[in-house]
Design a protein around this motif. Structure first.
Motif, PDB file in Angstrom:
ATOM      1  N   VAL A 119       0.865  -1.178   0.000  1.00  0.00           N
ATOM      2  CA  VAL A 119       0.000   0.000   0.000  1.00  0.00           C
ATOM      3  C   VAL A 119       0.897   1.222   0.000  1.00  0.00           C
ATOM      4  O   VAL A 119       1.776   1.355   0.855  1.00  0.00           O
ATOM      5  CB  VAL A 119      -0.927   0.015   1.229  1.00  0.00           C
ATOM      6  N   PHE A 120       0.692   2.119  -0.959  1.00  0.00           N
ATOM      7  CA  PHE A 120       1.545   3.289  -1.114  1.00  0.00           C
ATOM      8  C   PHE A 120       0.743   4.575  -0.967  1.00  0.00           C
ATOM      9  O   PHE A 120      -0.442   4.628  -1.303  1.00  0.00           O
ATOM     10  CB  PHE A 120       2.219   3.288  -2.493  1.00  0.00           C
ATOM     11  N   VAL A 121       1.420   5.609  -0.480  1.00  0.00           N
ATOM     12  CA  VAL A 121       0.858   6.957  -0.428  1.00  0.00           C
ATOM     13  C   VAL A 121       1.737   7.860  -1.277  1.00  0.00           C
ATOM     14  O   VAL A 121       2.959   7.891  -1.100  1.00  0.00           O
ATOM     15  CB  VAL A 121       0.782   7.496   1.009  1.00  0.00           C
ATOM     16  N   VAL A 122       1.125   8.581  -2.219  1.00  0.00           N
ATOM     17  CA  VAL A 122       1.836   9.527  -3.077  1.00  0.00           C
ATOM     18  C   VAL A 122       1.189  10.891  -2.888  1.00  0.00           C
ATOM     19  O   VAL A 122      -0.040  11.022  -2.979  1.00  0.00           O
ATOM     20  CB  VAL A 122       1.756   9.101  -4.560  1.00  0.00           C
ATOM     21  N   GLU A 123       2.000  11.914  -2.612  1.00  0.00           N
ATOM     22  CA  GLU A 123       1.462  13.250  -2.365  1.00  0.00           C
ATOM     23  C   GLU A 123       1.985  14.243  -3.395  1.00  0.00           C
ATOM     24  O   GLU A 123       3.175  14.253  -3.715  1.00  0.00           O
ATOM     25  CB  GLU A 123       1.838  13.731  -0.966  1.00  0.00           C
ATOM     26  N   PHE A 124       1.094  15.095  -3.907  1.00  0.00           N
ATOM     27  CA  PHE A 124       1.447  16.180  -4.812  1.00  0.00           C
ATOM     28  C   PHE A 124       1.109  17.492  -4.117  1.00  0.00           C
ATOM     29  O   PHE A 124      -0.068  17.798  -3.901  1.00  0.00           O
ATOM     30  CB  PHE A 124       0.680  16.069  -6.134  1.00  0.00           C
ATOM     31  N   GLU A 125       2.145  18.242  -3.783  1.00  0.00           N
ATOM     32  CA  GLU A 125       1.940  19.467  -3.002  1.00  0.00           C
ATOM     33  C   GLU A 125       1.040  20.470  -3.718  1.00  0.00           C
ATOM     34  O   GLU A 125       0.174  21.104  -3.101  1.00  0.00           O
ATOM     35  CB  GLU A 125       3.292  20.115  -2.679  1.00  0.00           C
ATOM     36  N   HIS A 126       1.235  20.632  -5.035  1.00  0.00           N
ATOM     37  CA  HIS A 126       0.451  21.615  -5.784  1.00  0.00           C
ATOM     38  C   HIS A 126      -0.510  20.951  -6.767  1.00  0.00           C
ATOM     39  O   HIS A 126      -1.101  21.628  -7.607  1.00  0.00           O
ATOM     40  CB  HIS A 126       1.385  22.566  -6.542  1.00  0.00           C
ATOM     41  N   GLY A 127      -0.651  19.638  -6.668  1.00  0.00           N
ATOM     42  CA  GLY A 127      -1.508  18.926  -7.607  1.00  0.00           C
ATOM     43  C   GLY A 127      -2.988  19.158  -7.337  1.00  0.00           C
ATOM     44  O   GLY A 127      -3.387  19.599  -6.259  1.00  0.00           O
ATOM     45  N   GLU A 128      -3.801  18.851  -8.332  1.00  0.00           N
ATOM     46  CA  GLU A 128      -5.248  18.956  -8.219  1.00  0.00           C
ATOM     47  C   GLU A 128      -5.870  17.633  -8.641  1.00  0.00           C
ATOM     48  O   GLU A 128      -5.167  16.702  -9.049  1.00  0.00           O
ATOM     49  CB  GLU A 128      -5.758  20.120  -9.064  1.00  0.00           C
ATOM     50  N   LEU A 129      -7.198  17.553  -8.541  1.00  0.00           N
ATOM     51  CA  LEU A 129      -7.897  16.297  -8.774  1.00  0.00           C
ATOM     52  C   LEU A 129      -7.544  15.637 -10.108  1.00  0.00           C
ATOM     53  O   LEU A 129      -7.300  14.417 -10.139  1.00  0.00           O
ATOM     54  CB  LEU A 129      -9.411  16.518  -8.674  1.00  0.00           C
ATOM     55  N   HIS A 151      -2.723  18.200  -2.802  1.00  0.00           N
ATOM     56  CA  HIS A 151      -2.933  19.262  -1.820  1.00  0.00           C
ATOM     57  C   HIS A 151      -3.349  20.585  -2.452  1.00  0.00           C
ATOM     58  O   HIS A 151      -3.797  21.489  -1.744  1.00  0.00           O
ATOM     59  CB  HIS A 151      -1.660  19.454  -0.990  1.00  0.00           C
ATOM     60  N   GLY A 152      -3.212  20.694  -3.767  1.00  0.00           N
ATOM     61  CA  GLY A 152      -3.583  21.945  -4.422  1.00  0.00           C
ATOM     62  C   GLY A 152      -5.049  22.275  -4.280  1.00  0.00           C
ATOM     63  O   GLY A 152      -5.425  23.451  -4.155  1.00  0.00           O
ATOM     64  N   ASP A 153      -5.903  21.259  -4.298  1.00  0.00           N
ATOM     65  CA  ASP A 153      -7.342  21.497  -4.112  1.00  0.00           C
ATOM     66  C   ASP A 153      -7.957  20.515  -3.113  1.00  0.00           C
ATOM     67  O   ASP A 153      -9.166  20.304  -3.108  1.00  0.00           O
ATOM     68  CB  ASP A 153      -8.086  21.420  -5.453  1.00  0.00           C
ATOM     69  N   ASP A 154      -7.108  19.901  -2.280  1.00  0.00           N
ATOM     70  CA  ASP A 154      -7.572  18.987  -1.222  1.00  0.00           C
ATOM     71  C   ASP A 154      -8.406  17.845  -1.782  1.00  0.00           C
ATOM     72  O   ASP A 154      -9.480  17.521  -1.273  1.00  0.00           O
ATOM     73  CB  ASP A 154      -8.377  19.752  -0.164  1.00  0.00           C
ATOM     74  N   SER A 155      -7.900  17.233  -2.831  1.00  0.00           N
ATOM     75  CA  SER A 155      -8.577  16.095  -3.448  1.00  0.00           C
ATOM     76  C   SER A 155      -7.696  14.860  -3.341  1.00  0.00           C
ATOM     77  O   SER A 155      -6.530  14.939  -2.944  1.00  0.00           O
ATOM     78  CB  SER A 155      -8.897  16.390  -4.912  1.00  0.00           C
ATOM     79  N   PHE A 156      -8.251  13.711  -3.712  1.00  0.00           N
ATOM     80  CA  PHE A 156      -7.489  12.473  -3.595  1.00  0.00           C
ATOM     81  C   PHE A 156      -8.030  11.442  -4.571  1.00  0.00           C
ATOM     82  O   PHE A 156      -9.139  11.575  -5.105  1.00  0.00           O
ATOM     83  CB  PHE A 156      -7.562  11.924  -2.163  1.00  0.00           C
ATOM     84  N   ALA A 157      -7.230  10.416  -4.805  1.00  0.00           N
ATOM     85  CA  ALA A 157      -7.634   9.311  -5.672  1.00  0.00           C
ATOM     86  C   ALA A 157      -7.079   8.017  -5.101  1.00  0.00           C
ATOM     87  O   ALA A 157      -6.076   8.025  -4.386  1.00  0.00           O
ATOM     88  CB  ALA A 157      -7.141   9.532  -7.105  1.00  0.00           C
ATOM     89  N   VAL A 158      -7.745   6.924  -5.441  1.00  0.00           N
ATOM     90  CA  VAL A 158      -7.341   5.614  -4.947  1.00  0.00           C
ATOM     91  C   VAL A 158      -7.310   4.641  -6.114  1.00  0.00           C
ATOM     92  O   VAL A 158      -8.255   4.589  -6.910  1.00  0.00           O
ATOM     93  CB  VAL A 158      -8.309   5.085  -3.869  1.00  0.00           C
ATOM     94  N   ALA A 159      -6.236   3.882  -6.238  1.00  0.00           N
ATOM     95  CA  ALA A 159      -6.104   2.867  -7.279  1.00  0.00           C
ATOM     96  C   ALA A 159      -5.864   1.516  -6.623  1.00  0.00           C
ATOM     97  O   ALA A 159      -5.101   1.419  -5.659  1.00  0.00           O
ATOM     98  CB  ALA A 159      -4.944   3.203  -8.213  1.00  0.00           C
ATOM     99  N   VAL A 160      -6.513   0.483  -7.145  1.00  0.00           N
ATOM    100  CA  VAL A 160      -6.364  -0.866  -6.606  1.00  0.00           C
ATOM    101  C   VAL A 160      -6.037  -1.809  -7.754  1.00  0.00           C
ATOM    102  O   VAL A 160      -6.716  -1.813  -8.791  1.00  0.00           O
ATOM    103  CB  VAL A 160      -7.650  -1.336  -5.891  1.00  0.00           C
TER     104      VAL A 160
END
Length: 221
Positions: A119-129, A151-160
């Motif tokens: 299980v991985f977590v990837v963060e984009f400081e200025h990314g958007e949805l 974090h650019g627009d406080d959104s997230f995605a999940v891939a399985v």
């Protein structure tokens, strides 16, 4: 090593290009909104505020007020072209970043590969949805669960990954993450996304990751 550095550099360059096209698209969209507001009122009684908006739109588009209806159509087409180009750049960026990340993981892993589901977590400081979704779409090719925070627009995605999706649902994980950080989510068993996070998104992803990683189902998949 040189190939890895080249891949990372390409990812950075593509990310910069993506930001440029995103800003350009916003400018075009703003112009399009102004010209459409003018066009909607052009056949009726146009007040002074609408008139000012029309003149501002005309100045911005380097056109006469009388030419705005035609320019609306041209700007709308330009916006669609920009959207297609931005989507292409974003896909290339996600692919380059994924390959760079995969190479780094493979080099750091004790077993020399990615054989064990993780299980991985990837963060984009200025990314958007759209960025989070693009990276998650690339991540579903891996047999893992990937949580992407933008974090650019406080959104997230999940891939399985395909095999793990028989046990874990990306939509359920996204709902769990939304419960952690606020907002809402939706999607499918393989790919889900959400937005409107009001809590610490990165910390929420890591808490969800820890719970998932402790599951026997992850290691048994």
């Amino acid at each position: 090593m040189n190939e890895k550095l080249l891949t990372i550099a390409s990812g950075i360059a593509l990310a910069g290009t993506s930001l440029y096209w995103r800003r350009r698209e916003r400018i075009v969209t703003k112009s399009l909104t102004a010209t459409r507001d003018w066009e909607a009122n052009a056949t009726g009684e146009t007040d002074r505020a609408v008139g000012r908006a029309a003149r501002e739109a005309a100045d911005h588009l380097d056109a006469g007020v009388e030419d705005l209806p035609e320019r609306v159509r041209a700007v709308d087409e330009e916006r669609r072209d920009l959207r297609r180009e931005l989507d292409t750049v974003r896909e290339r960026w996600a692919d380059a970043l994924w390959r760079a990340r995969s190479d780094t993981d493979a080099g750091d892993a004790d077993d020399g590969g990615r054989g064990d589901p993780s299980v991985f977590v990837v963060e984009f400081e200025h990314g958007e949805l759209p960025d989070a979704r693009a990276f998650a779409k690339r991540a579903i090719e891996d047999e893992a669960i990937t949580l992407v925070a933008a974090h650019g627009d406080d959104s997230f995605a999940v891939a399985v990954g395909e095999e793990l999706s028989e046990v874990f649902s990306a939509e359920d994980i996204a709902d769990e993450l939304a419960d952690e950080v606020g907002g809402g989510a939706g999607g499918t068993d393989r790919l889900a996304a959400g937005g409107g996070a009001t809590g610490a998104l990165g910390d929420g992803c890591r808490r969800v990751r820890e719970r998932l990683f402790q599951s026997d189902a992850v290691h048994a998949a």
